[in-house]
Design an enzyme around this catalytic site. Structure first.
Site, PDB file in Angstrom:
ATOM      1  N   ASP A  71       0.815  -1.220   0.000  1.00 47.62           N
ATOM      2  CA  ASP A  71       0.000   0.000   0.000  1.00 47.62           C
ATOM      3  C   ASP A  71       0.847   1.268   0.000  1.00 47.62           C
ATOM      4  O   ASP A  71       0.420   2.307   0.511  1.00 47.62           O
ATOM      5  CB  ASP A  71      -0.956   0.044   1.214  1.00 47.62           C
ATOM      6  CG  ASP A  71      -1.780  -1.219   1.327  1.00 47.62           C
ATOM      7  OD1 ASP A  71      -2.281  -1.668   0.295  1.00 47.62           O
ATOM      8  OD2 ASP A  71      -1.901  -1.755   2.446  1.00 47.62           O
ATOM      9  N   LYS A  97       2.205   2.197  -5.017  1.00 49.72           N
ATOM     10  CA  LYS A  97       2.868   1.678  -6.222  1.00 49.72           C
ATOM     11  C   LYS A  97       2.000   1.868  -7.454  1.00 49.72           C
ATOM     12  O   LYS A  97       2.493   2.178  -8.534  1.00 49.72           O
ATOM     13  CB  LYS A  97       3.180   0.180  -6.068  1.00 49.72           C
ATOM     14  CG  LYS A  97       4.176  -0.133  -4.986  1.00 49.72           C
ATOM     15  CD  LYS A  97       4.437  -1.625  -4.878  1.00 49.72           C
ATOM     16  CE  LYS A  97       3.252  -2.434  -4.421  1.00 49.72           C
ATOM     17  NZ  LYS A  97       2.784  -2.148  -3.052  1.00 49.72           N
ATOM     18  N   GLY A  98       0.680   1.678  -7.273  1.00 48.45           N
ATOM     19  CA  GLY A  98      -0.244   1.749  -8.410  1.00 48.45           C
ATOM     20  C   GLY A  98      -0.127   3.083  -9.130  1.00 48.45           C
ATOM     21  O   GLY A  98      -0.080   3.140 -10.359  1.00 48.45           O
ATOM     22  N   LYS A  99      -0.055   4.140  -8.335  1.00 46.90           N
ATOM     23  CA  LYS A  99       0.020   5.477  -8.930  1.00 46.90           C
ATOM     24  C   LYS A  99       1.351   5.692  -9.663  1.00 46.90           C
ATOM     25  O   LYS A  99       1.392   6.248 -10.762  1.00 46.90           O
ATOM     26  CB  LYS A  99      -0.118   6.509  -7.810  1.00 46.90           C
ATOM     27  CG  LYS A  99      -0.293   7.894  -8.336  1.00 46.90           C
ATOM     28  CD  LYS A  99      -0.784   8.809  -7.285  1.00 46.90           C
ATOM     29  CE  LYS A  99       0.182   8.775  -6.118  1.00 46.90           C
ATOM     30  NZ  LYS A  99       0.269  10.009  -5.410  1.00 46.90           N
ATOM     31  N   ALA A 109      -3.809  -8.015  -3.714  1.00 42.38           N
ATOM     32  CA  ALA A 109      -3.334  -6.658  -3.995  1.00 42.38           C
ATOM     33  C   ALA A 109      -4.507  -5.755  -4.346  1.00 42.38           C
ATOM     34  O   ALA A 109      -5.552  -6.216  -4.793  1.00 42.38           O
ATOM     35  CB  ALA A 109      -2.364  -6.688  -5.168  1.00 42.38           C
ATOM     36  N   GLY A 110      -4.321  -4.488  -4.136  1.00 42.41           N
ATOM     37  CA  GLY A 110      -5.332  -3.518  -4.545  1.00 42.41           C
ATOM     38  C   GLY A 110      -4.637  -2.216  -4.875  1.00 42.41           C
ATOM     39  O   GLY A 110      -4.034  -1.603  -4.001  1.00 42.41           O
ATOM     40  N   HIS A 111      -4.630  -1.866  -6.123  1.00 41.26           N
ATOM     41  CA  HIS A 111      -4.016  -0.607  -6.548  1.00 41.26           C
ATOM     42  C   HIS A 111      -5.110   0.401  -6.842  1.00 41.26           C
ATOM     43  O   HIS A 111      -6.018   0.101  -7.593  1.00 41.26           O
ATOM     44  CB  HIS A 111      -3.209  -0.811  -7.836  1.00 41.26           C
ATOM     45  CG  HIS A 111      -1.937  -1.547  -7.640  1.00 41.26           C
ATOM     46  ND1 HIS A 111      -1.204  -2.056  -8.685  1.00 41.26           N
ATOM     47  CD2 HIS A 111      -1.255  -1.848  -6.527  1.00 41.26           C
ATOM     48  CE1 HIS A 111      -0.132  -2.645  -8.211  1.00 41.26           C
ATOM     49  NE2 HIS A 111      -0.137  -2.538  -6.906  1.00 41.26           N
ATOM     50  N   THR A 161      -6.004 -11.668   3.579  1.00 46.13           N
ATOM     51  CA  THR A 161      -7.116 -11.055   2.845  1.00 46.13           C
ATOM     52  C   THR A 161      -8.214 -12.092   2.560  1.00 46.13           C
ATOM     53  O   THR A 161      -9.238 -11.758   1.978  1.00 46.13           O
ATOM     54  CB  THR A 161      -6.624 -10.484   1.506  1.00 46.13           C
ATOM     55  OG1 THR A 161      -6.055 -11.559   0.750  1.00 46.13           O
ATOM     56  CG2 THR A 161      -5.571  -9.403   1.711  1.00 46.13           C
ATOM     57  N   GLN A 175       2.189  -6.025  -3.083  1.00 42.69           N
ATOM     58  CA  GLN A 175       2.518  -6.077  -1.651  1.00 42.69           C
ATOM     59  C   GLN A 175       3.825  -5.286  -1.389  1.00 42.69           C
ATOM     60  O   GLN A 175       4.113  -4.349  -2.105  1.00 42.69           O
ATOM     61  CB  GLN A 175       2.628  -7.519  -1.140  1.00 42.69           C
ATOM     62  CG  GLN A 175       1.292  -8.231  -1.057  1.00 42.69           C
ATOM     63  CD  GLN A 175       0.839  -8.855  -2.358  1.00 42.69           C
ATOM     64  OE1 GLN A 175       1.612  -9.500  -3.029  1.00 42.69           O
ATOM     65  NE2 GLN A 175      -0.402  -8.676  -2.710  1.00 42.69           N
ATOM     66  N   VAL A 214       2.388  14.463  -3.766  1.00 40.72           N
ATOM     67  CA  VAL A 214       1.699  15.316  -2.798  1.00 40.72           C
ATOM     68  C   VAL A 214       0.177  15.290  -2.995  1.00 40.72           C
ATOM     69  O   VAL A 214      -0.512  16.220  -2.590  1.00 40.72           O
ATOM     70  CB  VAL A 214       2.221  16.771  -2.885  1.00 40.72           C
ATOM     71  CG1 VAL A 214       3.633  16.883  -2.363  1.00 40.72           C
ATOM     72  CG2 VAL A 214       2.126  17.291  -4.322  1.00 40.72           C
TER      73      VAL A 214
HETATM   74  P1  IMP Z   1      -2.511 -12.810   2.126  1.00 40.83           P
HETATM   75  O1  IMP Z   1      -1.581 -12.285   1.102  1.00 40.83           O
HETATM   76  O2  IMP Z   1      -3.952 -12.612   1.795  1.00 40.83           O
HETATM   77  O3  IMP Z   1      -2.204 -14.230   2.516  1.00 40.83           O
HETATM   78  O4  IMP Z   1      -2.293 -11.958   3.486  1.00 40.83           O
HETATM   79  C1  IMP Z   1      -1.102 -12.021   4.226  1.00 40.83           C
HETATM   80  C2  IMP Z   1      -0.744 -10.654   4.817  1.00 40.83           C
HETATM   81  O5  IMP Z   1      -0.383  -9.777   3.770  1.00 40.83           O
HETATM   82  C3  IMP Z   1      -1.901  -9.961   5.550  1.00 40.83           C
HETATM   83  O6  IMP Z   1      -1.361  -9.219   6.622  1.00 40.83           O
HETATM   84  C4  IMP Z   1      -2.472  -9.021   4.509  1.00 40.83           C
HETATM   85  O7  IMP Z   1      -3.113  -7.922   5.095  1.00 40.83           O
HETATM   86  C5  IMP Z   1      -1.193  -8.609   3.804  1.00 40.83           C
HETATM   87  N1  IMP Z   1      -1.405  -8.194   2.406  1.00 40.83           N
HETATM   88  C6  IMP Z   1      -1.593  -8.979   1.333  1.00 40.83           C
HETATM   89  N2  IMP Z   1      -1.700  -8.253   0.215  1.00 40.83           N
HETATM   90  C7  IMP Z   1      -1.557  -6.975   0.581  1.00 40.83           C
HETATM   91  C8  IMP Z   1      -1.526  -5.746  -0.147  1.00 40.83           C
HETATM   92  O8  IMP Z   1      -1.652  -5.679  -1.368  1.00 40.83           O
HETATM   93  N3  IMP Z   1      -1.330  -4.632   0.600  1.00 40.83           N
HETATM   94  C9  IMP Z   1      -1.141  -4.663   1.947  1.00 40.83           C
HETATM   95  N4  IMP Z   1      -1.148  -5.788   2.661  1.00 40.83           N
HETATM   96  C10 IMP Z   1      -1.353  -6.929   1.987  1.00 40.83           C
END
Ligand code: IMP
Length: 421
Positions: A12, A15-17, A38-40, A128, A221, A408
């Site tokens: 978080d 990176k997406g931006k 992941a979530g961008h 997640t 990640q 910013v």
């Molecule tokens: P998993 O990848 O769903 O197995 O989660 C394992 C750990 O990685 C947890 O603490 C999640 O919150 C964290 N995590 C997985 N993907 C992301 C991401 O894209 N951003 C932030 N934390 C992540």
């Protein structure tokens, strides 16, 4: 120019931006690990797009996006994302989206196991619950389903049968859950196979043919979620660091010119696990609000804390970064002073390396003057307040790499390039 972009913290970082911004100067954008954990979030033309699987470079015309073999793919999520982007007027087709036939497929029993395990564990990871860990486990245990297996009915059938023979008794006896029906899983995934088939290809040959093009590798990640080097066991199940870009894409022949490590101007983490520089509740709440720190995938509130320089230095080493992108500086606009960790302290001594055993050491802080003014409208490095430049210099010196981009605000034009870097 070929670039890898990775996160230096716990994901978080924004990176997406940065990837969206750099995509303008790339031809091929490749994801090499992770999945829809992941979530961008990318804001473009006042519109907000959230990506989970497809590289955010898809927002640009005439770019090829590749989902590499190192990714774990949930077909339903991918197909929904394709539909969502199409509905929003984004041009997406087998011409500009290529999926490696060697990528592993997230099955419904992976998602269930992820949830069951979390529910039973005394020490929760806070995953997640997207089935990421169980899917990577099956890949290593050699019982996974790859995209190429999905496309062949017979292989798909025997793989699902083998897996259910092993997993159904486990679900029933250990977790008290209903067994999965072979017919349901098979017909659902057979259906996905038909829809995904046009996008699948031998991405190794494809990328090799295009090896003279400009590549952008998109990490998901962050370094401290890396399965080897992260804060184990509170990590994800893939290798999130830059050296994995070659393996996870099958394109080790691409010569890397630049590795950009992305870090926020502070630190955040979602899920459980150690976070040495975490704010107290009040300050955490304040920054969470200012930075809108809620997970793009699970909407969970992110934990927030001060910048941790030993952590960044370790990440810089592991990723062999050449440059830094520093995001969300504006979130700290209202603070008259900033704290940062510059060392760790054990029982007997102080050291500058990020410790492996965080239970034995605590961060040591220094304070620096904040800029205490609105930076959201600043365009151009020269116009940044002196205190922001001091903060940047401090990071550069400690980490041993130059800040190339500082941001910013949410919009594309809020990314400031440092001249001469
Ligand atoms: P998993 O990848 O769903 O197995 O989660 C394992 C750990 O990685 C947890 O603490 C999640 O919150 C964290 N995590 C997985 N993907 C992301 C991401 O894209 N951003 C932030 N934390 C992540």
């Amino acid at each position: 120019m070929n670039t890898i972009v990775v996160g230096l913290q716990w994901g978080d970082e924004g990176k997406g931006k940065i990837i969206d911004y750099l995509s303008r100067d790339a031809d091929i954008i490749v994801r090499f690990q992770g999945g829809n954990n992941a979530g961008h979030t990318v804001v473009c033309g006042g519109k907000k797009y959230i990506f989970h699987v497809i590289p955010s470079g898809i927002l640009h015309k005439n770019k090829i996006c590749v989902i590499g073999n190192g990714v774990v793919l949930d077909p339903k999520v991918l197909l929904d994302e394709i539909e969502y982007l199409k509905k929003n007027g984004i041009d997406i087709s087998p011409e500009n989206l290529k999926i490696s036939s060697l990528a592993h497929v997230i099955m419904p029993y992976h998602r269930s196991l992820d949830s069951f395990r979390e529910a039973k564990r005394e020490q929760k990871i806070g995953t997640t619950k997207r089935g990421i860990g169980p899917c990577y486990s099956d890949k290593i245990a050699r019982c996974g389903v790859r995209v190429v297996d999905l496309l062949d009915c017979d292989t798909l059938a025997f793989k699902i049968k083998d897996n259910l023979n092993e997993k159904n008794p486990l679900y029933k006896n250990v977790y008290g859950a209903a067994p999965f029906s072979f017919n349901d899983v098979f017909s659902e995934y057979n259906d996905y196979a038909k829809k995904l088939a046009p996008y699948c290809c031998d991405t190794v040959e494809y990328l090799y043919d295009k090896r003279k093009k400009r590549f952008l590798f998109e990490g998901a990640q962050g370094t401290f979620l890396d399965v080897d080097f992260g804060t184990y066991p509170f990590v994800t199940s893939s290798s999130t660091i830059a050296p994995n870009a070659g393996v996870g894409s099958g394109a080790p022949f691409v010569k890397i010119d630049r590795v950009i490590g992305v870090t926020k101007a502070y630190t955040t983490r979602v899920g459980e696990g150690p976070f040495p520089t975490e704010f107290d509740e009040k300050m955490g709440e304040q920054i969470r609000k200012l930075g809108n720190e809620f997970g793009a995938t699970t909407q969970r509130p992110r934990r927030c804390g001060w910048l941790d320089l030993p952590l960044l230095r370790r990440a810089a080493i592991l990723n062999n970064i050449t440059h830094i992108a520093l995001t969300k500086l504006d979130v700290l606009d209202s603070l008259p002073q900033l704290k940062y960790a510059y060392a760790y302290e054990g029982k007997f001594k102080k050291f500058s390396a990020f410790p492996h055993d965080l239970s034995l050491a605590r961060p040591v802080y220094k304070t620096i003057e904040g800029w205490h003014c609105d930076t959201t409208g600043v365009r151009g490095y020269k116009k940044l307040p002196r205190q922001v430049k001091n903060y940047i210099q401090l990071i550069e010196k400690f980490v041993g790499a130059k800040v190339q981009y500082a941001s910013v605000g949410q919009n594309r034009d809020a990314i400031i390039k440092k001249p001469g870097v």
